[in-house]
Motif scaffolding. Structure first.
Motif, PDB file in Angstrom:
ATOM      1  N   VAL A  33       0.852  -1.190   0.000  1.00  0.00           N
ATOM      2  CA  VAL A  33       0.000   0.000   0.000  1.00  0.00           C
ATOM      3  C   VAL A  33       0.885   1.235   0.000  1.00  0.00           C
ATOM      4  CG1 VAL A  33      -1.899  -1.167   1.186  1.00  0.00           C
ATOM      5  CG2 VAL A  33      -0.160   0.043   2.517  1.00  0.00           C
ATOM      6  N   PHE A  34       0.271   2.376  -0.235  1.00  0.00           N
ATOM      7  CA  PHE A  34       0.997   3.642  -0.301  1.00  0.00           C
ATOM      8  C   PHE A  34       1.271   4.148   1.104  1.00  0.00           C
ATOM      9  CE2 PHE A  34       0.726   8.395  -0.969  1.00  0.00           C
ATOM     10  CZ  PHE A  34       2.000   8.512  -1.499  1.00  0.00           C
ATOM     11  N   SER A  35       2.541   4.479   1.385  1.00  0.00           N
ATOM     12  CA  SER A  35       2.931   4.896   2.734  1.00  0.00           C
ATOM     13  C   SER A  35       2.758   6.384   2.984  1.00  0.00           C
ATOM     14  CB  SER A  35       4.399   4.523   2.977  1.00  0.00           C
ATOM     15  OG  SER A  35       5.245   5.221   2.083  1.00  0.00           O
ATOM     16  N   GLY A  36       2.439   7.125   1.927  1.00  0.00           N
ATOM     17  CA  GLY A  36       2.326   8.573   2.066  1.00  0.00           C
ATOM     18  C   GLY A  36       3.566   9.266   1.533  1.00  0.00           C
ATOM     19  N   HIS A  37       3.374  10.512   1.081  1.00  0.00           N
ATOM     20  CA  HIS A  37       4.501  11.279   0.530  1.00  0.00           C
ATOM     21  C   HIS A  37       4.123  12.749   0.567  1.00  0.00           C
ATOM     22  CE1 HIS A  37       8.039  12.038  -2.033  1.00  0.00           C
ATOM     23  NE2 HIS A  37       7.291  12.974  -2.585  1.00  0.00           N
ATOM     24  N   ALA A  60      -7.005   1.502   2.138  1.00  0.00           N
ATOM     25  CA  ALA A  60      -6.514   0.252   1.563  1.00  0.00           C
ATOM     26  C   ALA A  60      -5.910  -0.641   2.636  1.00  0.00           C
ATOM     27  CB  ALA A  60      -5.488   0.538   0.474  1.00  0.00           C
ATOM     28  N   GLU A  61      -5.204  -0.022   3.572  1.00  0.00           N
ATOM     29  CA  GLU A  61      -4.573  -0.784   4.646  1.00  0.00           C
ATOM     30  C   GLU A  61      -5.621  -1.518   5.474  1.00  0.00           C
ATOM     31  OE1 GLU A  61      -0.464   0.196   6.960  1.00  0.00           O
ATOM     32  OE2 GLU A  61      -2.021   1.746   6.937  1.00  0.00           O
ATOM     33  N   SER A 107      -4.550  13.180 -13.722  1.00  0.00           N
ATOM     34  CA  SER A 107      -5.086  12.354 -12.653  1.00  0.00           C
ATOM     35  C   SER A 107      -4.010  11.437 -12.102  1.00  0.00           C
ATOM     36  CB  SER A 107      -6.268  11.526 -13.177  1.00  0.00           C
ATOM     37  OG  SER A 107      -5.851  10.668 -14.224  1.00  0.00           O
ATOM     38  N   CYS A 108      -4.120  11.130 -10.828  1.00  0.00           N
ATOM     39  CA  CYS A 108      -3.130  10.290 -10.174  1.00  0.00           C
ATOM     40  C   CYS A 108      -3.724   9.744  -8.883  1.00  0.00           C
ATOM     41  CB  CYS A 108      -1.843  11.058  -9.885  1.00  0.00           C
ATOM     42  SG  CYS A 108      -2.076  12.571  -8.922  1.00  0.00           S
ATOM     43  N   GLY A 109      -3.009   8.846  -8.248  1.00  0.00           N
ATOM     44  CA  GLY A 109      -3.505   8.313  -6.990  1.00  0.00           C
ATOM     45  C   GLY A 109      -2.680   7.152  -6.497  1.00  0.00           C
ATOM     46  N   PRO A 110      -2.903   6.754  -5.269  1.00  0.00           N
ATOM     47  CA  PRO A 110      -2.168   5.620  -4.708  1.00  0.00           C
ATOM     48  C   PRO A 110      -2.571   4.323  -5.381  1.00  0.00           C
ATOM     49  CG  PRO A 110      -3.895   6.326  -3.205  1.00  0.00           C
ATOM     50  CD  PRO A 110      -3.848   7.345  -4.299  1.00  0.00           C
ATOM     51  N   SER A 111      -1.691   3.349  -5.278  1.00  0.00           N
ATOM     52  CA  SER A 111      -1.995   2.026  -5.817  1.00  0.00           C
ATOM     53  C   SER A 111      -1.708   0.980  -4.759  1.00  0.00           C
ATOM     54  CB  SER A 111      -1.170   1.740  -7.076  1.00  0.00           C
ATOM     55  OG  SER A 111       0.200   1.644  -6.749  1.00  0.00           O
ATOM     56  N   SER A 112      -2.275  -0.178  -4.969  1.00  0.00           N
ATOM     57  CA  SER A 112      -2.030  -1.317  -4.087  1.00  0.00           C
ATOM     58  C   SER A 112      -1.721  -2.519  -4.957  1.00  0.00           C
ATOM     59  CB  SER A 112      -3.253  -1.595  -3.206  1.00  0.00           C
ATOM     60  OG  SER A 112      -3.005  -2.672  -2.329  1.00  0.00           O
ATOM     61  N   VAL A 131      -5.112   0.404  -9.029  1.00  0.00           N
ATOM     62  CA  VAL A 131      -4.822   1.837  -9.026  1.00  0.00           C
ATOM     63  C   VAL A 131      -6.079   2.604  -8.634  1.00  0.00           C
ATOM     64  CG1 VAL A 131      -4.046   3.809 -10.394  1.00  0.00           C
ATOM     65  CG2 VAL A 131      -3.060   1.543 -10.800  1.00  0.00           C
ATOM     66  N   PHE A 132      -5.921   3.515  -7.664  1.00  0.00           N
ATOM     67  CA  PHE A 132      -7.042   4.311  -7.158  1.00  0.00           C
ATOM     68  C   PHE A 132      -6.821   5.771  -7.552  1.00  0.00           C
ATOM     69  CE2 PHE A 132      -5.862   1.190  -3.682  1.00  0.00           C
ATOM     70  CZ  PHE A 132      -6.687   0.176  -4.141  1.00  0.00           C
ATOM     71  N   THR A 133      -7.382   6.194  -8.673  1.00  0.00           N
ATOM     72  CA  THR A 133      -7.181   7.574  -9.126  1.00  0.00           C
ATOM     73  C   THR A 133      -8.161   8.482  -8.395  1.00  0.00           C
ATOM     74  OG1 THR A 133      -8.637   7.192 -11.021  1.00  0.00           O
ATOM     75  CG2 THR A 133      -6.296   6.888 -11.372  1.00  0.00           C
ATOM     76  N   GLU A 134      -7.617   9.343  -7.535  1.00  0.00           N
ATOM     77  CA  GLU A 134      -8.479  10.221  -6.741  1.00  0.00           C
ATOM     78  C   GLU A 134      -8.008  11.670  -6.714  1.00  0.00           C
ATOM     79  OE1 GLU A 134      -8.308   9.560  -2.451  1.00  0.00           O
ATOM     80  OE2 GLU A 134      -6.778   8.021  -2.799  1.00  0.00           O
ATOM     81  N   TYR A 135      -6.823  11.944  -7.301  1.00  0.00           N
ATOM     82  CA  TYR A 135      -6.288  13.302  -7.277  1.00  0.00           C
ATOM     83  C   TYR A 135      -6.050  13.834  -8.685  1.00  0.00           C
ATOM     84  CZ  TYR A 135      -5.102  12.221  -2.400  1.00  0.00           C
ATOM     85  OH  TYR A 135      -5.149  11.859  -1.080  1.00  0.00           O
TER      86      TYR A 135
END
Length: 608
Positions: A127-131, A140-141, A171-176, A204-208
């Motif tokens: 999962v995405f740890s943040g940035h 997702a976690e 568009s972009c977003g975290p992925s798992s 892929v979760f495109t939310e931004y």
């Protein structure tokens, strides 16, 4: 379970969960001038992701599922090992503003563990740890915590678990990612290039949306875009060591071994490599031909010609037919009726191309070289007077002309005994290919929104890895010049998501102490977290300021200059990281000679 059964089960499963099955789009994208070939399942749905089309109005649904034919060109020369492919099938499920992360994860878990009966004990999730301002993906976690123990849920940063944006904005977003554990007791965790695991499924979760300044805002609709590679999944389901042992490739390879014209050498590893090249390239060629691609020297036709001729080079006898192999391919890909409908045409076009290639191989190369030298004075190579008889020495321009005009591969020229500066010729070929692509849109591979030739055909995670490695080449170049002297000059480079390759001028082997010093210099600058800045200024001003420039003929009046503090200044079009600590720990993996006065370093970086 066969590959065909996997395809059927995947489609049935998502239809049961209210997804509309749609056919694969063509390998030649419709109404999309930004890419040459279809490289991902989401490509045909870009208008829905971008909000340009209404999925309910156009598709009568917000949920779809596909099995998409894909072709990526970034690693053609790597095909032959047990893992690299050009053509592959991508199983995907998509949501346009409908379900979100938890349901996407639950669906993926149910399909793998209940439909395919994969043991849950061998599955891991990342999962995405943040940035920066983007938070850790707690949703997702929590969703994965219902299925996996905490120890098998691994968090990674932007390079591994964040998709996009495609380019500088979008568009972009975290992925798992879902990974399969290949060994009984892994020493590490999935992520990067750990050979103990293989990635199966990317959610892929495109939310931004990211604007030109890098600022993020939430999208009005959140989308799901997933990709599950059939070949890797079949390897796991069929309990094979690599994809070429699956029933996708084995019928073709068994037939290939029966062909006397293919032959055998005394080296088993070499023969297995030859088999894998033919299996991948012919499979890809058949699908390209069925989708209307025709042999030529540009765009899709150039890719088709390149892989067919590379496959042909694996046969030990000059006279052979590909018809028996094409027949096997069609029999084992009945899901694609276009192959059977066009079987005769495909076989004829392959036969015609092979005949044309045989004429190339029968060319009197010595006579061609004489004609080249009569028509104009011989171009002077930057590596002048190579060892060996003068008639066997080719300038870079001569070798390039034989390649580009007459179709003689560099491998073929070397087999014939010709000597030339291969890195220089490869740079000319790369420049030629770039020019022949459709203008400045950088059409090879990817989603059509990448940064350039180094990132063609790559996912956004891979583009970020290439970006880190690209900045590492600048640091490496500066470190070499500081450690060895300013006579060191870059003589070419090549970057893949796994490693960088850097060629430079130097007249001897580096000592272990020198390699360590170069490594330490790079890592010092990485640790210092120096800003990576760029500006557009006149070319001469950049040179006067000490910027390093290469291939002068390719620069315009205005150039882009990347500067890393007072350590590095080079003319470059990017892509690059914003701060050096994003590069990660730098490690030299190989150093060798590639010609008189030329050295090559291979290196990799670890996730920061």
């Amino acid at each position: 379970m066969t590959a065909q059964k996997i395809r059927d089960e995947f489609t049935k499963f998502f239809v049961k969960h209210s997804h509309t099955p749609l056919p694969s789009s063509s390998l030649v994208p419709d109404n999309d001038p930004t890419v040459l070939l279809t490289t991902a399942g989401m490509q045909q749905f870009k208008p829905y992701f971008l909000g340009e089309k209404d999925p309910v109005k156009e598709l009568k649904t917000k949920r779809v599922t596909t099995i998409q034919k894909c072709f990526r060109t970034s690693d053609i020369e790597q095909v032959g090992d047990p893992s690299h492919l050009t053509f592959f099938e991508m199983l995907g499920n998509f949501s346009f503003g409908d379900y979100w992360k938890t349901e996407a994860i639950d669906l993926a878990w149910e399909f793998l563990t209940q439909k395919l009966h994969l043991p849950a004990s061998r599955l891991w999730a990342t999962v995405f740890s943040g940035h920066g301002t983007i938070p850790r993906d707690r949703v997702a976690e929590r969703a994965w915590a219902k299925h996996l123990p905490k120890s098998r849920i691994v968090a990674h940063g932007r390079s591994d678990n964040f998709w996009g944006p495609p380019g500088t904005t979008g568009s972009c977003g975290p992925s798992s990612e879902i990974h399969w554990q290949l060994v009984e007791q892994p020493q590490g965790k999935p992520g990067g290039d750990n050979p103990e695991f293989v990635e199966l499924w990317n959610l892929v979760f495109t939310e931004y949306f990211q604007d030109e300044r890098g600022r993020l805002s939430e999208l009005p609709k959140r989308n799901i875009d997933t990709g599950l590679g059939l070949e890797r999944l079949a390897m796991v389901v069929e309990q094979k060591n690599h994809v070429f042992e699956t029933d996708i490739y084995q019928p073709l390879i068994r037939q290939l071994r029966q062909l006397e014209s293919f032959g055998r050498t005394s080296q088993l590893d070499l023969d297995r490599r030859r088999e894998r090249i033919v299996a991948d390239h012919l499979r890809g060629a058949v699908f390209l031909l069925a989708d209307g691609v025709r042999f030529s020297n540009k765009d899709q036709g150039y890719i088709l010609r390149r892989i067919v001729r590379r496959a042909a080079d694996q046969f030990l006898q000059p006279e052979f037919s590909l018809d028996p192999l094409v027949t096997i391919l069609i029999i084992h890909h009945q899901r694609y009726p276009e192959l059977k409908r066009q079987a005769a045409s495909i076989q004829q076009q392959l036969a015609d191309e092979l005949e044309l290639y045989r004429r190339v191989l029968n060319l009197d190369v010595a006579s061609l070289v004489k004609k080249l030298r009569k028509s104009k004075p011989r171009a002077q190579s930057e590596v002048e007077v190579l060892a060996g008889p003068s008639h066997a020495n080719l300038s870079a321009d001569e070798a390039f002309t034989l390649y580009a005009t007459h179709g003689l591969s560099l491998d073929r020229l070397q087999r014939l005994g010709y000597i030339f500066d291969q890195p220089m010729v490869e740079r000319k070929i790369a420049a030629h290919q770039e020019i022949s692509r459709a203008g400045a849109t950088k059409k090879f591979g990817g989603h059509g929104l990448g940064h350039g030739p180094e990132t063609s055909g790559l996912s956004q995670d891979q583009i970020w890895q290439v970006t880190r490695l690209h900045t590492a080449t600048h640091l490496l170049h500066a470190a070499l010049r500081q450690a060895l002297g300013t006579q060191v000059r870059q003589n070419g480079s090549d970057i893949t998501p796994e490693r960088l390759r850097f060629d430079f001028t130097f007249d001897r082997k580096l000592t272990d102490e020198e390699k360590l010093r170069v490594e330490n210099l790079v890592n010092e600058k990485v640790k210092a977290d120096l800003p990576v800045k760029w500006e557009v200024i006149p070319y001469q001003q950049a040179i006067d300021q000490g910027a390093l420039a290469f291939f002068k003929e390719k620069y315009g009046d205005q150039v882009k200059v990347y500067t890393i503090n007072d350590f590095s200044k080079e003319l470059c079009n990017g892509p690059h990281v914003e701060h050096t600590n994003q590069v990660g720990k730098f490690k030299i993996t190989a150093e060798q000679s590639i010609g008189r006065g030329l050295r090559r370093i291979k290196a990799e970086v670890q996730s920061p």
